[in-house]
Scaffold this motif. Sequence first.
Motif, PDB file in Angstrom:
ATOM      1  N   VAL A 117       0.863  -1.179   0.000  1.00 25.63           N
ATOM      2  CA  VAL A 117       0.000   0.000   0.000  1.00 25.63           C
ATOM      3  C   VAL A 117       0.904   1.235   0.000  1.00 25.63           C
ATOM      4  N   ILE A 118       1.920   1.188   0.895  1.00 21.91           N
ATOM      5  CA  ILE A 118       2.951   2.221   0.867  1.00 21.91           C
ATOM      6  C   ILE A 118       3.799   1.900  -0.365  1.00 21.91           C
ATOM      7  N   GLY A 119       3.844   2.816  -1.274  1.00 20.55           N
ATOM      8  CA  GLY A 119       4.562   2.590  -2.528  1.00 20.55           C
ATOM      9  C   GLY A 119       3.590   2.625  -3.695  1.00 20.55           C
ATOM     10  N   ASP A 120       2.638   1.691  -3.739  1.00 24.30           N
ATOM     11  CA  ASP A 120       1.693   1.652  -4.857  1.00 24.30           C
ATOM     12  C   ASP A 120       0.668   2.781  -4.795  1.00 24.30           C
ATOM     13  N   VAL A 121       0.188   3.109  -3.602  1.00 23.52           N
ATOM     14  CA  VAL A 121      -0.888   4.100  -3.462  1.00 23.52           C
ATOM     15  C   VAL A 121      -0.464   5.302  -2.630  1.00 23.52           C
ATOM     16  N   LEU A 122       0.264   5.049  -1.552  1.00 19.37           N
ATOM     17  CA  LEU A 122       0.636   6.105  -0.615  1.00 19.37           C
ATOM     18  C   LEU A 122       2.136   6.178  -0.421  1.00 19.37           C
ATOM     19  N   ASP A 123       2.591   7.356  -0.034  1.00 18.13           N
ATOM     20  CA  ASP A 123       3.955   7.508   0.451  1.00 18.13           C
ATOM     21  C   ASP A 123       3.923   7.216   1.943  1.00 18.13           C
ATOM     22  N   ASP A 124       5.086   6.928   2.518  1.00 16.73           N
ATOM     23  CA  ASP A 124       5.137   6.652   3.951  1.00 16.73           C
ATOM     24  C   ASP A 124       4.577   7.855   4.717  1.00 16.73           C
ATOM     25  N   PHE A 125       3.892   7.583   5.798  1.00 17.10           N
ATOM     26  CA  PHE A 125       3.284   8.652   6.587  1.00 17.10           C
ATOM     27  C   PHE A 125       3.244   8.234   8.045  1.00 17.10           C
ATOM     28  N   THR A 126       2.944   9.196   8.901  1.00 10.62           N
ATOM     29  CA  THR A 126       2.823   8.940  10.329  1.00 10.62           C
ATOM     30  C   THR A 126       1.353   8.857  10.699  1.00 10.62           C
ATOM     31  N   ARG A 127       0.979   7.734  11.278  1.00 13.30           N
ATOM     32  CA  ARG A 127      -0.407   7.564  11.712  1.00 13.30           C
ATOM     33  C   ARG A 127      -0.652   8.397  12.960  1.00 13.30           C
ATOM     34  N   SER A 128      -1.710   9.206  12.925  1.00 12.06           N
ATOM     35  CA  SER A 128      -1.956  10.085  14.061  1.00 12.06           C
ATOM     36  C   SER A 128      -3.416  10.096  14.505  1.00 12.06           C
ATOM     37  N   VAL A 129      -4.286   9.385  13.790  1.00 16.39           N
ATOM     38  CA  VAL A 129      -5.711   9.336  14.118  1.00 16.39           C
ATOM     39  C   VAL A 129      -6.172   7.891  13.982  1.00 16.39           C
ATOM     40  N   THR A 130      -7.072   7.469  14.865  1.00 14.61           N
ATOM     41  CA  THR A 130      -7.587   6.111  14.726  1.00 14.61           C
ATOM     42  C   THR A 130      -8.645   6.067  13.621  1.00 14.61           C
ATOM     43  N   LEU A 131      -8.628   4.960  12.887  1.00 14.61           N
ATOM     44  CA  LEU A 131      -9.587   4.708  11.812  1.00 14.61           C
ATOM     45  C   LEU A 131     -10.073   3.280  11.990  1.00 14.61           C
ATOM     46  N   ASN A 132     -11.346   3.130  12.360  1.00 13.10           N
ATOM     47  CA  ASN A 132     -11.933   1.805  12.554  1.00 13.10           C
ATOM     48  C   ASN A 132     -12.989   1.574  11.486  1.00 13.10           C
ATOM     49  N   VAL A 133     -12.809   0.487  10.721  1.00 15.13           N
ATOM     50  CA  VAL A 133     -13.724   0.146   9.638  1.00 15.13           C
ATOM     51  C   VAL A 133     -14.260  -1.258   9.920  1.00 15.13           C
ATOM     52  N   SER A 134     -15.572  -1.419   9.794  1.00 12.42           N
ATOM     53  CA  SER A 134     -16.148  -2.749   9.995  1.00 12.42           C
ATOM     54  C   SER A 134     -17.341  -2.957   9.074  1.00 12.42           C
ATOM     55  N   TYR A 135     -17.467  -4.192   8.641  1.00 15.92           N
ATOM     56  CA  TYR A 135     -18.616  -4.647   7.857  1.00 15.92           C
ATOM     57  C   TYR A 135     -19.390  -5.599   8.753  1.00 15.92           C
ATOM     58  N   GLY A 136     -20.479  -5.118   9.333  1.00 16.94           N
ATOM     59  CA  GLY A 136     -21.200  -5.938  10.303  1.00 16.94           C
ATOM     60  C   GLY A 136     -20.277  -6.233  11.469  1.00 16.94           C
ATOM     61  N   ASN A 137     -20.080  -7.516  11.765  1.00 14.86           N
ATOM     62  CA  ASN A 137     -19.193  -7.881  12.883  1.00 14.86           C
ATOM     63  C   ASN A 137     -17.764  -8.161  12.423  1.00 14.86           C
ATOM     64  N   ARG A 138     -17.450  -7.910  11.143  1.00 15.60           N
ATOM     65  CA  ARG A 138     -16.108  -8.148  10.616  1.00 15.60           C
ATOM     66  C   ARG A 138     -15.299  -6.851  10.627  1.00 15.60           C
ATOM     67  N   VAL A 139     -14.282  -6.810  11.458  1.00 14.07           N
ATOM     68  CA  VAL A 139     -13.418  -5.638  11.564  1.00 14.07           C
ATOM     69  C   VAL A 139     -12.344  -5.713  10.475  1.00 14.07           C
TER      70      VAL A 139
END
Length: 178
Positions: free
Chosen positions: A18-40
């Motif tokens: 993902v880093i390389g193909d789509v994004l440059d390296d970055f610093t994670r600073s915010v939480t991001l929670n994604v779920s489909y029903g009960n699948r995180v």
Amino acid sequence: MSKEVSNSNRDPLCVGRVIGDVLDDFTRSVTLNVSYGNRVVNNGVDLKPSVVANQPRVDIGGTDLRTFYSLVMVDPDAPSPSNPNLREYLHWLVTNIPGTTGATFGQEIVDYESPKPTVGIHRVIFVLFKQLERQTVYVPGWRQNFITRDFAELYNLGSPVAAVYFNCQKETGCGGRR
């Protein structure tokens, strides 16, 4: 320096390219929670198209309702990982999401389209950007060949603040080849 390199080699976003193909390296600073029903959604988890058919729940961290975020969902492996000539395929775009809330509180610019890969294993990536302020974002002319880096530059979003991805491939037992 070798310590830094070995850590980045273990980062699931680096391992999954993902880093390389789509994004440059970055610093994670915010939480991001994604779920489909009960699948995180955790980096690299396998989810079938039937699981991701409906829009996911997306919860965003942050500390302030007056801070806004943009969420981009792309597939860099469309139409197939061996020939990704539609890279990146835009599945969803939501802007002006207040911090500490979720995507449902933002402005949907491009409606959710569920991933339905026909060939190979596709990476589906959620990228979160912190906006400088509430802003107007225009609907891209098409979903294919969206470029997350160009989008971030056009709207002055800077580096991502969070990202997560899952792998998706065609359901098995769908009645053979097509």
